[in-house]
Design a protein around this motif. Structure first.
Motif, short mmCIF file in Angstrom:
data_model
loop_
_atom_site.label_atom_id
_atom_site.label_comp_id
_atom_site.label_asym_id
_atom_site.label_seq_id
_atom_site.Cartn_x
_atom_site.Cartn_y
_atom_site.Cartn_z
N ARG A 65 -56.46 90.10 14.00
CA ARG A 65 -55.96 88.80 12.90
C ARG A 65 -54.54 89.51 14.59
N PHE A 68 -55.18 89.09 18.08
CA PHE A 68 -54.93 88.44 18.90
C PHE A 68 -53.63 87.39 18.92
N ALA A 72 -53.09 86.24 22.43
CA ALA A 72 -52.28 84.84 22.68
C ALA A 72 -50.85 84.21 22.76
N LEU A 90 -68.17 88.37 19.10
CA LEU A 90 -66.11 88.51 19.05
C LEU A 90 -66.10 87.20 18.27
N ARG A 91 -66.89 86.23 18.41
CA ARG A 91 -67.08 85.18 17.67
C ARG A 91 -67.24 85.45 16.15
N MET A 94 -63.27 87.34 15.17
CA MET A 94 -63.04 86.32 14.58
C MET A 94 -62.86 84.85 14.95
N TRP A 97 -61.36 81.75 16.13
CA TRP A 97 -60.87 82.09 17.91
C TRP A 97 -60.91 80.61 18.46
N TYR A 100 -57.09 79.40 18.43
CA TYR A 100 -56.13 80.71 19.34
C TYR A 100 -55.67 79.30 20.85
N LEU A 103 -57.54 81.34 25.08
CA LEU A 103 -57.55 82.60 25.38
C LEU A 103 -59.38 82.58 25.99
N THR A 104 -59.75 84.18 26.89
CA THR A 104 -60.39 84.07 27.39
C THR A 104 -61.58 85.03 26.91
N GLU A 105 -63.09 85.29 26.32
CA GLU A 105 -63.56 86.43 26.18
C GLU A 105 -63.17 87.58 27.17
N VAL A 108 -60.97 90.36 26.47
CA VAL A 108 -61.05 90.88 25.01
C VAL A 108 -62.44 92.12 25.76
#
Length: 194
Positions: A65, A68, A72, A90-91, A94, A97, A100, A103-105, A108
């Motif tokens: 967290r 992220f 963010a 990823l989902r 987090m 998601w 936030y 944010l773009t995957e 990460v």
């Protein structure tokens, strides 16, 4: 009488004195590591850091967290989460998601190969280099930071600046057994990893 002879024989034995000296050194080193582990400061409370990348070491509450949050809030450009399960998505890591925002995957990267702190450092280095990160925020717990930082510092080249970003995932003060176990791991790592 017999026990007195055994005691005298032990005191004359070089092996006994070598083992006693070795034990004293191990106890001293353990105590030294314990103090260092306990003396880490919660960096996230003291300053608002910024870096090219953040490397989050999984294994404790609040770490992912925090990573992220850094991404963010645009404190880092890329987020590397090191030590996730091999099938993790990823989902799943987090689930909040969507809250936030933008944010773009692509920002990460999940490291699914490492299982130890040493592995985190070894597996994160090629990712950090591929992303061309000049400086890195190392995100982990206060208790784990001493060992993690020294392991990363030993694995990473000097031209990559590593900033500590320790957090509190549960209690501020760790229990004696938790700190002792971390000091024991740190003592082991100090012999072969840093």
């Amino acid at each position: 009488m017999k026990s007195l002879r055994i005691a005298r024989a032990l005191l004359r034995s070089k092996t006994f004195w070598v083992m006693a000296l070795f034990s004293a050194i191990v106890v001293y080193r353990f105590y030294d590591e314990y103090k260092k582990v306990q003396s880490e400061v919660v960096q996230s409370w003291l300053k608002t850091p910024a870096a090219d990348c953040a490397v989050v070491l999984t294994g404790g509450p609040g770490r992912v967290r925090e990573g992220f949050d850094l991404l963010a809030n645009q404190r880092v450009k890329k987020l590397i989460i090191s030590g996730v399960y091999s099938n993790a998505r990823l989902r799943e890591i987090m689930p909040v998601w969507p809250f936030y925002g933008n944010l773009t995957e692509n920002d990460v990267v999940l490291d699914r190969r490492s299982e130890t702190t040493y592995g985190n450092a070894q597996q994160s280095l090629p990712i950090v280099e591929a992303l061309k990160c000049r400086d890195v925020l190392l995100v982990t717990s206060k208790l784990h930071m001493y060992r993690a930082y020294h392991t990363f510092r030993a694995a990473f080249p000097e031209n990559i600046y590593i900033q500590k970003h320790s957090i509190i995932g549960g209690r501020y003060e760790s229990l004696v057994w938790e700190a002792s176990f971390e000091a024991l791991k740190s003592l082991f790592y100090s012999v072969w990893a840093y």
